[in-house]
Design an enzyme around this catalytic site. Structure first.
Site, PDB file in Angstrom:
ATOM      1  N   ARG A 208      46.084  46.509  54.264  1.00 36.45           N
ATOM      2  CA  ARG A 208      46.392  46.332  52.851  1.00 36.45           C
ATOM      3  C   ARG A 208      46.615  47.712  52.230  1.00 36.45           C
ATOM      4  O   ARG A 208      45.869  48.654  52.500  1.00 36.45           O
ATOM      5  CB  ARG A 208      45.265  45.608  52.117  1.00 36.45           C
ATOM      6  CG  ARG A 208      45.099  44.141  52.499  1.00 36.45           C
ATOM      7  CD  ARG A 208      46.263  43.287  52.033  1.00 36.45           C
ATOM      8  NE  ARG A 208      46.086  41.867  52.315  1.00 36.45           N
ATOM      9  CZ  ARG A 208      46.564  41.242  53.377  1.00 36.45           C
ATOM     10  NH1 ARG A 208      47.253  41.943  54.288  1.00 36.45           N
ATOM     11  NH2 ARG A 208      46.373  39.946  53.549  1.00 36.45           N
TER      12      ARG A 208
ATOM     13  N   GLU B 193      53.001  47.476  46.043  1.00 34.38           N
ATOM     14  CA  GLU B 193      53.897  46.904  47.050  1.00 34.38           C
ATOM     15  C   GLU B 193      54.871  45.962  46.353  1.00 34.38           C
ATOM     16  O   GLU B 193      54.427  45.008  45.708  1.00 34.38           O
ATOM     17  CB  GLU B 193      53.082  46.153  48.096  1.00 34.38           C
ATOM     18  CG  GLU B 193      53.909  45.655  49.265  1.00 34.38           C
ATOM     19  CD  GLU B 193      53.061  45.027  50.350  1.00 34.38           C
ATOM     20  OE1 GLU B 193      52.357  45.770  51.064  1.00 34.38           O
ATOM     21  OE2 GLU B 193      53.099  43.788  50.461  1.00 34.38           O
TER      22      GLU B 193
ATOM     23  N   HIS C 215      56.366  45.241  54.875  1.00 34.09           N
ATOM     24  CA  HIS C 215      55.355  44.232  55.208  1.00 34.09           C
ATOM     25  C   HIS C 215      55.882  43.267  56.277  1.00 34.09           C
ATOM     26  O   HIS C 215      55.869  42.038  56.099  1.00 34.09           O
ATOM     27  CB  HIS C 215      54.939  43.456  53.953  1.00 34.09           C
ATOM     28  CG  HIS C 215      53.538  42.915  54.034  1.00 34.09           C
ATOM     29  ND1 HIS C 215      52.668  42.924  52.963  1.00 34.09           N
ATOM     30  CD2 HIS C 215      52.853  42.332  55.052  1.00 34.09           C
ATOM     31  CE1 HIS C 215      51.514  42.371  53.313  1.00 34.09           C
ATOM     32  NE2 HIS C 215      51.611  41.994  54.585  1.00 34.09           N
ATOM     33  N   ILE C 216      56.322  43.824  57.393  1.00 36.72           N
ATOM     34  CA  ILE C 216      56.929  43.028  58.461  1.00 36.72           C
ATOM     35  C   ILE C 216      56.075  42.965  59.717  1.00 36.72           C
ATOM     36  O   ILE C 216      56.486  42.364  60.710  1.00 36.72           O
ATOM     37  CB  ILE C 216      58.325  43.573  58.834  1.00 36.72           C
ATOM     38  CG1 ILE C 216      58.230  45.026  59.342  1.00 36.72           C
ATOM     39  CG2 ILE C 216      59.279  43.458  57.666  1.00 36.72           C
ATOM     40  CD1 ILE C 216      59.515  45.557  59.933  1.00 36.72           C
TER      41      ILE C 216
ATOM     42  N   GLY D 266      53.315  41.354  60.359  1.00 37.13           N
ATOM     43  CA  GLY D 266      52.911  39.985  60.659  1.00 37.13           C
ATOM     44  C   GLY D 266      54.089  39.159  61.133  1.00 37.13           C
ATOM     45  O   GLY D 266      55.221  39.638  61.242  1.00 37.13           O
TER      46      GLY D 266
END
Length: 323
Positions: free
Chosen positions: A234, A262, A281-282, A284
């Site tokens: 995070r 973000e 945020h890729i 995952g």
């Protein structure tokens, strides 16, 4: 979840498996239902499969789902979905976070490999000069600091220990005992000592009030020159301004899949620094990978129908230690 998300997470083959296990109310797998349509479906639902962009399961929502007994979350964190009302009703909650962890672990290990190889500084200088053999760095015998023994953190630790690079792995986590650390194959240390000793610091702690700014200006200053910060957890765990200063000075490098804020605003220095890689945020499950979440969720529903324990079951007290 939206219709486009349903189609990716629950492909036709998985829908057929669900249909063989449970009665599917009309419209149950279409996604993107209106409020009235959703209430009609909810009235008959015993198991609810949730995902990204789902409304929170508040007391008002649950009032329309009198038969609900289990929620299976086919996404990452359940925090945007669950509420105290859900726990108060005694509804079982399961998360496909284990399925989502695999891609995050793979991304993290790739980032650590690039970090120990000095890939970003080398790439930045490539147009000017080819680095001579004596200036090249390698991964062997490097000390890697892992912040947080989460499900992802533990899998990263296992992969690092299984590598033939001979890493020394340090861990900081207030919930891990010395005996547990020994079983994981790590040295348990406090955060300042971890920062002082690590070539790479990789973050796997949850987002909590007490973890905000965990990697503060002081902690960042303890990381040796040339050190690397990897964050797939995070963005709030890192003091963004302090990290920006350290990277702009060329003292630290960073691989950031999450940021605070973000996304970063256009023109933010971190987006332009040659020794920083920011991805949106890729880490995952993405694209073809999200089927893993659907497969996990469908298997959980099948276990529920058979009366078996849910592998991804969460309890209210778990939320304080989850991302």
């Amino acid at each position: 979840m939206g219709a486009d998300v349903v189609d990716r997470v629950l492909a036709p083959g998985l829908r057929q498996r669900l249909a063989r296990s449970v009665e599917l109310p009309s419209g149950a797998l279409t996604g993107g239902l209106t409020g009235t349509e959703a209430r009609v479906v909810l009235a008959r639902v015993e198991v609810l499969v949730t995902g990204w962009d789902c409304p929170r399961l508040t007391a008002d929502v649950l009032a329309h789902a009198p038969r609900l007994r289990a929620v299976v979350h086919a996404a990452g964190s359940v925090k945007p979905v669950v509420t105290d009302a859900l726990w108060d009703r005694g509804v079982l909650v399961s998360s496909a976070a284990d399925a989502n962890a695999g891609p995050v672990v793979a991304y993290t290990l790739a980032a650590i490999t690039f970090a120990t190889k000095g890939a970003l500084p080398a790439a930045a200088r490539y147009a000017e000069r080819w680095p001579p053999f004596t200036e090249r760095t390698g991964a062997d015998a490097r000390t890697i600091g892992v912040v947080g023994a989460s499900r992802i953190g533990r899998r990263v630790i296992a992969a690092l220990n299984a590598s033939d690079a001979g890493h020394r792995v340090l861990l900081t986590d207030p919930y891990v005992t010395p005996a547990q650390a020994a079983a994981l194959g790590v040295d348990l240390v406090d955060l300042p000592d971890l920062c002082r000793a690590s070539s790479v610091v990789t973050l796997h702690a949850p987002q909590l009030p007490e973890t905000r700014g965990l990697l503060s200006a002081r902690m960042l200053s303890l990381i040796p020159d040339g050190g690397v910060v990897v964050n797939t957890a995070r963005g709030s765990l890192v003091d963004t301004d302090a990290l920006t200063r350290a990277c702009a000075a060329g003292r630290l490098d960073a691989f950031l899949d999450v940021t605070d804020p973000e996304p970063l605003p256009p023109g933010h220095p971190l987006l332009a620094l040659p020794n920083v890689l920011v991805t949106p945020h890729i880490a995952g499950a993405q694209g073809s990978e999200v089927r893993r979440l659907g497969e996990y969720a469908v298997a959980e529903v099948e276990r529920y129908v058979r009366g078996e324990a849910l592998l991804g079951r969460l309890r209210r007290e778990d939320l304080g230690r989850l991302a």
